[in-house]
Structure formats: structure tokens, C-alpha cells
Scaffold this active site. Structure first.
Site, PDB file in Angstrom:
ATOM      1  N   ARG A   1       0.832  -1.224   0.000  1.00 27.03           N
ATOM      2  CA  ARG A   1       0.000   0.000   0.000  1.00 27.03           C
ATOM      3  C   ARG A   1       0.859   1.264   0.000  1.00 27.03           C
ATOM      4  O   ARG A   1       0.467   2.293  -0.560  1.00 27.03           O
ATOM      5  CB  ARG A   1      -0.927  -0.022   1.224  1.00 27.03           C
ATOM      6  CG  ARG A   1      -2.077   0.995   1.191  1.00 27.03           C
ATOM      7  CD  ARG A   1      -3.028   0.741   2.346  1.00 27.03           C
ATOM      8  NE  ARG A   1      -4.244   1.537   2.267  1.00 27.03           N
ATOM      9  CZ  ARG A   1      -4.593   2.482   3.135  1.00 27.03           C
ATOM     10  NH1 ARG A   1      -3.800   2.740   4.173  1.00 27.03           N
ATOM     11  NH2 ARG A   1      -5.723   3.149   3.010  1.00 27.03           N
TER      12      ARG A   1
ATOM     13  N   ILE B   1      -7.965   7.104  -0.527  1.00 22.23           N
ATOM     14  CA  ILE B   1      -7.783   5.652  -0.608  1.00 22.23           C
ATOM     15  C   ILE B   1      -8.570   5.072   0.559  1.00 22.23           C
ATOM     16  O   ILE B   1      -8.470   5.554   1.684  1.00 22.23           O
ATOM     17  CB  ILE B   1      -6.288   5.276  -0.547  1.00 22.23           C
ATOM     18  CG1 ILE B   1      -6.092   3.764  -0.677  1.00 22.23           C
ATOM     19  CG2 ILE B   1      -5.616   5.796   0.690  1.00 22.23           C
ATOM     20  CD1 ILE B   1      -4.628   3.358  -0.791  1.00 22.23           C
ATOM     21  N   SER B   2      -9.388   4.068   0.305  1.00 21.72           N
ATOM     22  CA  SER B   2     -10.313   3.563   1.312  1.00 21.72           C
ATOM     23  C   SER B   2      -9.604   2.911   2.492  1.00 21.72           C
ATOM     24  O   SER B   2      -8.468   2.436   2.389  1.00 21.72           O
ATOM     25  CB  SER B   2     -11.267   2.543   0.689  1.00 21.72           C
ATOM     26  OG  SER B   2     -12.092   3.137  -0.272  1.00 21.72           O
ATOM     27  N   GLN B   3     -10.305   2.872   3.619  1.00 19.90           N
ATOM     28  CA  GLN B   3      -9.837   2.167   4.807  1.00 19.90           C
ATOM     29  C   GLN B   3      -9.594   0.699   4.449  1.00 19.90           C
ATOM     30  O   GLN B   3     -10.454   0.052   3.855  1.00 19.90           O
ATOM     31  CB  GLN B   3     -10.884   2.271   5.908  1.00 19.90           C
ATOM     32  CG  GLN B   3     -10.527   1.535   7.178  1.00 19.90           C
ATOM     33  CD  GLN B   3     -11.668   1.526   8.181  1.00 19.90           C
ATOM     34  OE1 GLN B   3     -12.756   2.000   7.885  1.00 19.90           O
ATOM     35  NE2 GLN B   3     -11.425   0.985   9.366  1.00 19.90           N
ATOM     36  N   PRO B   4      -8.441   0.141   4.799  1.00 18.50           N
ATOM     37  CA  PRO B   4      -8.144  -1.256   4.452  1.00 18.50           C
ATOM     38  C   PRO B   4      -9.203  -2.251   4.933  1.00 18.50           C
ATOM     39  O   PRO B   4      -9.494  -3.227   4.238  1.00 18.50           O
ATOM     40  CB  PRO B   4      -6.787  -1.497   5.116  1.00 18.50           C
ATOM     41  CG  PRO B   4      -6.144  -0.148   5.107  1.00 18.50           C
ATOM     42  CD  PRO B   4      -7.254   0.816   5.376  1.00 18.50           C
TER      43      PRO B   4
END
Length: 261
Positions: A84, A110-113
Site C-alpha cells: 500500500r 484511498i479507502s480504509q483497508p
């Protein structure tokens, strides 16, 4: 401290240019950046492993929403492999393995994992599947899906983000990801039907073109709800005879889907 005072804890080395000690110090300094870089990569590996554990903990805490206490091991392994830190701006690189969204420029994130893992898991992607993604962003979600052996067709409306993701994913060896700069609302009909479709920005309704491009028996995941309304992750199932059913998974907050519609 006054002029000429030396700070405690700071080592001062004075060597005459050309002396043996001088050249030894130069050699040591020349390899120092390589050592720091290697240690940094080790740190990122450790941070990524810790992130996988954090996601597993959060899945257990939200099991009532998800109807499961753990995600598919293949998905968790994929999260554990994707670098990431290579897909975020340098300014936030040190935070790349925090379990939270990060800004990637142009008003996007960028989205939360954890959310990436949940959305991927719900789609039940298998090797050889054809997956459409609407909203490439940094390319992180596409990379996670590609790690599962799927071919990913991903659309990004912001040209600069599309170009950056294309460069980074190619550099990282994700040759099974194909990126297009366009309005994702209309999908990518040329490669339809898709086994799975994922939308990574909030929309007030399920785009009809995407329902058409989802194969019978396929699944779609999207955040449903307006920018100033309650949003929920929604799982869409398309039966063999084309009937559509939906299920709310959990409340979320996404940036809105942009474009003509």
C-alpha cells in the site's frame, strides 16, 4: 548554547582529506542510504502484518453486521501482500498501513483497508474471474483483487489519478489490471459481462448500465447513499434469471461518485 558549544549526544569527527580514515568514512556514508532503505522496507512489511491483524480484530467486532467472524483467508493474504505504501502520495507514506482512509489528491481518498477487505470478501472472487471496478483511485483496491487471480477492468474519471495508478500498478507487476480514463457510471461494456463489480464511491442509486453488465449469478458491492445522507455498503446479487436482490452490510462514509449522472 553559545557559539562554539557542541551539543551533547552529537559525535563530531574531524579527518584530514585523503587520509585512510577519511576514505573509510566516505565509503560508510555512501552505503548508509541503502541500509536505511532496506530497514524501511522491513518496517513496512511489519506494518502490513500488523494491519492484517487489526482488520481481523475489526471483523470480529463487526461480525453482527457481516454475518461472519472472519474473512476469506485468500483476501487477508492478498491484503498482506499488496504494498500500500507504493500506492499513496509520499506525504502520507508513513501512514500507509494505518487502518483508515488517506488523501490521494484531487479531493479523493484511498479507502480504509478494513472496508477494502470486507468489500472484496463479499464479492467471493475466484481466480480467472473478470471484475469491473468503478473508481480506480490509487489502484489499491484493484491490486488486492488482482492478487486473487482475477482480471480487473478499472475506470477512473480523474485523468491524473488514472495515469498515476496505471504507472504504479505496472511498476509493481500487476499486469492483470487494465485502466481506463472515463465516467464509470456507464461501465466498460466491451469486456462485459463481469463476474463481480465494485464501486468505490458513494452513489444514490445502483447505475442501470452496471446491472446490465453484471453476469447472471454475479455480485456487486457499492456504498449506497448521497453525500449528505447515511451511506451503507450494499451487496447486490443477480440471480440466474436476472432478478436483483440487495442486502445492507454496514454503515460507511465514502466520497461521492462523480460524473454526468
Amino acid at each position: 548554547m553559545g557559539n562554539g558549544a557542541e551539543r551533547p549526544g552529537v559525535f563530531h569527527l574531524r579527518l584530514r582529506a585523503g587520509s585512510p580514515g577519511f576514505w573509510l568514512v566516505l565509503i560508510a556514508l555512501s552505503v548508509l542510504p541503502l541500509t536505511v532503505t532496506a530497514e524501511s522496507e522491513k518496517d513496512f512489511d511489519k506494518m502490513r502484518r500488523n494491519l492484517v491483524e487489526e482488520i481481523a480484530d475489526e471483523v470480529r467486532l463487526t461480525s453482527e453486521y457481516l454475518n461472519k467472524r472472519e474473512l476469506d483467508k485468500r483476501v487477508m493474504d492478498a491484503i498482506g501482500r499488496v504494498p500500500r505504501h507504493e500506492l499513496v502520495p509520499k506525504a502520507v507514506r508513513e501512514q500507509s498501513y494505518g487502518n483508515f482512509p488517506l488523501p490521494i489528491g484531487y479531493g479523493q481518498t484511498i479507502s480504509q483497508p478494513y472496508v477494502v477487505a470486507v468489500m472484496t470478501d463479499m464479492l467471493e472472487i475466484r481466480s480467472g474471474d473478470r471484475v469491473l471496478e468503478v473508481g480506480t483511485g490509487s489502484g489499491y483496491q484493484a491490486a488486492v483483487i488482482a492478487e486473487l487471480g482475477a482480471t480487473v477492468y478499472t475506470i477512473e474519471i480523474i485523468e491524473e489519478l488514472a495515469a498515476s495508478a496505471k504507472t504504479n500498478l505496472a511498476r509493481l507487476g500487476y499486469h492483470n489490471v487494465h485502466i481506463r480514463h472515463a465516467d464509470g457510471y456507464y461501465g466498460w461494456e466491451e469486456h462485459a459481462p463481469y463476474d463481480a463489480i465494485i464501486i468505490t464511491a458513494a452513489t444514490s442509486h445502483i447505475p442501470p448500465p452496471l446491472i446490465e453488465q453484471l453476469r447472471p449469478g454475479g455480485k456487486m458491492m457499492l456504498p449506497l447513499g448521497g453525500q449528505f445522507m447515511t451511506q451503507h455498503l450494499v451487496l447486490v446479487d443477480k440471480s440466474a434469471d436476472g432478478e436483483i436482490t440487495t442486502r445492507q452490510i454496514l454503515p460507511v462514509r465514502f466520497v461521492p461518485l462523480t460524473g454526468d449522472r
